[in-house]
Design an enzyme around this catalytic site. Structure first.
Site, PDB file in Angstrom:
ATOM      1  N   ILE A  89       0.886  -1.273   0.027  1.00  0.00           N
ATOM      2  CA  ILE A  89      -0.038  -0.002  -0.036  1.00  0.00           C
ATOM      3  C   ILE A  89       0.876   1.311   0.154  1.00  0.00           C
ATOM      4  O   ILE A  89       0.610   2.285  -0.526  1.00  0.00           O
ATOM      5  CB  ILE A  89      -0.952  -0.066   1.309  1.00  0.00           C
ATOM      6  CG1 ILE A  89      -2.168   0.879   1.000  1.00  0.00           C
ATOM      7  CG2 ILE A  89      -0.362   0.296   2.385  1.00  0.00           C
ATOM      8  CD1 ILE A  89      -3.144   0.555  -0.178  1.00  0.00           C
ATOM      9  N   SER A 123      12.127   0.793   6.733  1.00  0.00           N
ATOM     10  CA  SER A 123      11.699  -0.376   6.036  1.00  0.00           C
ATOM     11  C   SER A 123      12.656  -1.431   6.343  1.00  0.00           C
ATOM     12  O   SER A 123      13.689  -1.028   6.056  1.00  0.00           O
ATOM     13  CB  SER A 123      10.885  -0.235   4.860  1.00  0.00           C
ATOM     14  OG  SER A 123       9.875  -1.430   4.561  1.00  0.00           O
ATOM     15  N   ARG A 124      12.431  -2.501   6.648  1.00  0.00           N
ATOM     16  CA  ARG A 124      13.573  -3.613   6.732  1.00  0.00           C
ATOM     17  C   ARG A 124      14.157  -3.838   5.337  1.00  0.00           C
ATOM     18  O   ARG A 124      15.331  -4.075   5.264  1.00  0.00           O
ATOM     19  CB  ARG A 124      12.980  -4.768   7.369  1.00  0.00           C
ATOM     20  CG  ARG A 124      12.559  -4.438   8.919  1.00  0.00           C
ATOM     21  CD  ARG A 124      11.719  -5.463   9.603  1.00  0.00           C
ATOM     22  NE  ARG A 124      10.781  -5.843   8.756  1.00  0.00           N
ATOM     23  CZ  ARG A 124       9.805  -6.863   8.891  1.00  0.00           C
ATOM     24  NH1 ARG A 124      10.009  -7.443   9.994  1.00  0.00           N
ATOM     25  NH2 ARG A 124       8.688  -7.111   8.096  1.00  0.00           N
ATOM     26  N   LYS A 154      -5.392   1.965   8.001  1.00  0.00           N
ATOM     27  CA  LYS A 154      -6.473   1.346   8.650  1.00  0.00           C
ATOM     28  C   LYS A 154      -6.084  -0.390   8.621  1.00  0.00           C
ATOM     29  O   LYS A 154      -5.529  -0.567   7.824  1.00  0.00           O
ATOM     30  CB  LYS A 154      -7.681   1.231   7.787  1.00  0.00           C
ATOM     31  CG  LYS A 154      -7.657   1.370   6.246  1.00  0.00           C
ATOM     32  CD  LYS A 154      -7.472  -0.029   5.676  1.00  0.00           C
ATOM     33  CE  LYS A 154      -8.118  -1.137   6.152  1.00  0.00           C
ATOM     34  NZ  LYS A 154      -7.881  -2.503   5.101  1.00  0.00           N
TER      35      LYS A 154
HETATM   36  P1  NAP Z   1       2.373  -5.521   3.365  1.00  0.00           P
HETATM   37  O1  NAP Z   1       2.853  -5.206   2.056  1.00  0.00           O
HETATM   38  O2  NAP Z   1       2.329  -6.908   3.526  1.00  0.00           O
HETATM   39  O3  NAP Z   1       3.176  -4.799   4.406  1.00  0.00           O
HETATM   40  C1  NAP Z   1       3.600  -3.701   4.399  1.00  0.00           C
HETATM   41  C2  NAP Z   1       5.078  -3.215   4.695  1.00  0.00           C
HETATM   42  O4  NAP Z   1       5.274  -3.495   6.474  1.00  0.00           O
HETATM   43  C3  NAP Z   1       6.008  -4.643   4.444  1.00  0.00           C
HETATM   44  O5  NAP Z   1       6.677  -4.419   3.109  1.00  0.00           O
HETATM   45  C4  NAP Z   1       7.156  -4.448   5.638  1.00  0.00           C
HETATM   46  O6  NAP Z   1       8.273  -3.682   5.138  1.00  0.00           O
HETATM   47  C5  NAP Z   1       6.411  -4.113   6.648  1.00  0.00           C
HETATM   48  N1  NAP Z   1       6.212  -5.012   7.706  1.00  0.00           N
HETATM   49  C6  NAP Z   1       5.371  -6.227   7.680  1.00  0.00           C
HETATM   50  N2  NAP Z   1       5.524  -6.829   8.879  1.00  0.00           N
HETATM   51  C7  NAP Z   1       6.376  -6.221   9.607  1.00  0.00           C
HETATM   52  C8  NAP Z   1       6.567  -6.403  10.949  1.00  0.00           C
HETATM   53  N3  NAP Z   1       6.149  -7.495  11.714  1.00  0.00           N
HETATM   54  N4  NAP Z   1       7.365  -5.236  11.660  1.00  0.00           N
HETATM   55  C9  NAP Z   1       7.613  -4.130  10.920  1.00  0.00           C
HETATM   56  N5  NAP Z   1       7.412  -4.169   9.871  1.00  0.00           N
HETATM   57  C10 NAP Z   1       6.716  -5.043   9.164  1.00  0.00           C
HETATM   58  O7  NAP Z   1       0.916  -4.907   3.646  1.00  0.00           O
HETATM   59  P2  NAP Z   1      -0.049  -3.932   2.723  1.00  0.00           P
HETATM   60  O8  NAP Z   1      -0.934  -4.324   1.940  1.00  0.00           O
HETATM   61  O9  NAP Z   1       0.873  -2.783   2.482  1.00  0.00           O
HETATM   62  O10 NAP Z   1      -1.053  -3.304   4.032  1.00  0.00           O
HETATM   63  C11 NAP Z   1      -0.440  -2.677   5.221  1.00  0.00           C
HETATM   64  C12 NAP Z   1      -1.514  -1.876   5.877  1.00  0.00           C
HETATM   65  O11 NAP Z   1      -2.235  -1.154   5.008  1.00  0.00           O
HETATM   66  C13 NAP Z   1      -2.580  -2.758   6.620  1.00  0.00           C
HETATM   67  O12 NAP Z   1      -3.091  -2.206   7.750  1.00  0.00           O
HETATM   68  C14 NAP Z   1      -3.465  -2.871   5.515  1.00  0.00           C
HETATM   69  O13 NAP Z   1      -4.984  -3.235   5.868  1.00  0.00           O
HETATM   70  C15 NAP Z   1      -3.730  -1.481   4.881  1.00  0.00           C
HETATM   71  N6  NAP Z   1      -4.033  -1.331   3.476  1.00  0.00           N
HETATM   72  C16 NAP Z   1      -3.740  -2.116   2.402  1.00  0.00           C
HETATM   73  C17 NAP Z   1      -4.122  -2.223   1.187  1.00  0.00           C
HETATM   74  C18 NAP Z   1      -3.820  -3.224   0.108  1.00  0.00           C
HETATM   75  O14 NAP Z   1      -4.681  -3.205  -0.885  1.00  0.00           O
HETATM   76  N7  NAP Z   1      -2.798  -3.924   0.093  1.00  0.00           N
HETATM   77  C19 NAP Z   1      -5.270  -1.249   0.994  1.00  0.00           C
HETATM   78  C20 NAP Z   1      -5.437  -0.192   1.969  1.00  0.00           C
HETATM   79  C21 NAP Z   1      -5.008  -0.489   3.072  1.00  0.00           C
HETATM   80  P3  NAP Z   1       9.712  -4.390   5.499  1.00  0.00           P
HETATM   81  O15 NAP Z   1       9.681  -5.925   5.304  1.00  0.00           O
HETATM   82  O16 NAP Z   1      10.657  -3.658   4.364  1.00  0.00           O
HETATM   83  O17 NAP Z   1       9.899  -3.927   6.713  1.00  0.00           O
END
Ligand code: NAP
Length: 303
Positions: free
Chosen positions: A11, A33-34, A87
């Site tokens: 996101i 970010s890691r 969110k």
């Molecule tokens: P994601 O790509 O799985 O995670 C985002 C980043 O967070 C990862 O690339 C990772 O970066 C970091 N991360 C993951 N686990 C972690 C941990 N345990 N500790 C610290 N950093 C961590 O998820 P996403 O889809 O972007 O969603 C993230 C948030 O945005 C959620 O709450 C989701 O509900 C919301 N959201 C998502 C979407 C969608 O379509 N995907 C839409 C609207 C809102 P590093 O590995 O580089 O640290």
């Protein structure tokens, strides 16, 4: 204002980076970010190092999944930074209450964002419904988790919320537009045998409101809220971006791209006015469903 994005994943890259780049209010000054980075932007892999090295960056936007987010938000507030939360705002309600109190104590802004509330047709729908008597409301939020969350196993781990990860977007719109508050009276939650969170949910609220969330819908995806009022029907489609009144389309866009620019405009306003915006009603409904819901178990599901 200088801002840092924390948690560079799906996101952050799809929505936050372009929204910040297009805004006159914000300057993306760092990422934390890691593994993830944004080309041309100073990248940190450790949050404490960033906080110590860049006191000039006074605002952070936290984009990682909900479970790890609290520790980052608390550290940011203790270090005097304003905080914007993706969110759902946290893994539990109590941790967001704690952040709210900490932000108030420090005189800092905390913003629990709900991107779907910024969809093009939500404000006009709210305005139209304000004087109406709602007799029925049905929410259909059915999408394909494999298409939208490839490899994101955290959605099925404790705190990942399962189908409530998208479903909470519908609840954020519902709580914004309905002229009177409702509360949950029953829920059926469908858990795959190998998952800690539900893949589908059927919810019943007071006021004739029902919701059908399912993460197993292949083919066309559905993000609809259909409302009947004593003065005629209203429907929001495309996640709140298109509006029909009396069965005729009257407003909106077939796109979600207005949502994140509107969130960043709101965050700029909140920081300038030294205010917070914390609304936990959507997450309260999810917590209620997880408290009250009956559990159905279905065969294992793999992303
Ligand atoms: P994601 O790509 O799985 O995670 C985002 C980043 O967070 C990862 O690339 C990772 O970066 C970091 N991360 C993951 N686990 C972690 C941990 N345990 N500790 C610290 N950093 C961590 O998820 P996403 O889809 O972007 O969603 C993230 C948030 O945005 C959620 O709450 C989701 O509900 C919301 N959201 C998502 C979407 C969608 O379509 N995907 C839409 C609207 C809102 P590093 O590995 O580089 O640290």
């Amino acid at each position: 204002m200088k801002i840092a994005l924390v948690g560079i994943g799906k996101i952050a890259l799809a929505q936050h980076v372009p929204a910040i780049a297009a805004s006159a209010d914000w300057d993306l000054a760092a990422t934390v970010s890691r593994k993830g980075t944004v080309e041309g932007i100073e990248a940190f892999t450790d949050f404490a190092t960033f906080l110590a090295a860049r006191p000039d960056v006074t605002v952070v936007s936290l984009c990682m999944p909900p479970v790890p987010r609290y520790a980052y938000a608390e550290a940011a507030l203790l270090a005097g930074r304003h905080v914007m939360l993706e969110k759902p705002p946290g893994a539990t309600l109590a941790e967001v209450h704690a952040l709210t109190a900490l932000a108030a104590e420090k005189g800092l802004t905390l913003y629990t964002t709900w991107h779907s509330r910024m969809a093009y047709a939500v404000a006009p729908a709210k305005a139209w419904l304000a004087e109406k008597t709602v007799t029925k409301c049905h929410i259909t939020w059915r999408e394909d988790v494999r298409r939208w969350h490839p490899g994101q196993n955290w959605v099925f781990e404790p705190g990942g919320m399962g189908v409530f990860d998208p479903g909470i977007n519908a609840l954020s719109v519902m709580t914004e537009i309905l002229p009177k508050p409702v509360h949950l009276t029953a829920a059926t939650l469908t858990f795959p045998e190998n998952c800690q969170t539900p893949i589908a949910a059927a919810l019943t609220f007071t006021g004739g409101v029902t919701a059908d969330f399912d993460w197993r819908q292949e083919g066309p995806q559905t993000w609809d809220i259909e409302i009947e009022t004593a003065q005629g029907p209203l429907a929001l489609r495309m996640g709140g971006n298109r509006l029909e009144i009396g069965g005729r389309e009257v407003a909106g866009e077939n796109s979600i791209m207005g949502e994140y620019p509107a969130l960043y405009a709101r965050m700029a306003e909140l920081v300038a006015q030294k205010q917070s915006d914390v609304d936990l009603r959507p997450m309260t409904h999810v917590a209620d469903a997880l408290t009250l819901g009956r559990r159905d178990t279905v065969p294992p599901f793999h992303l």
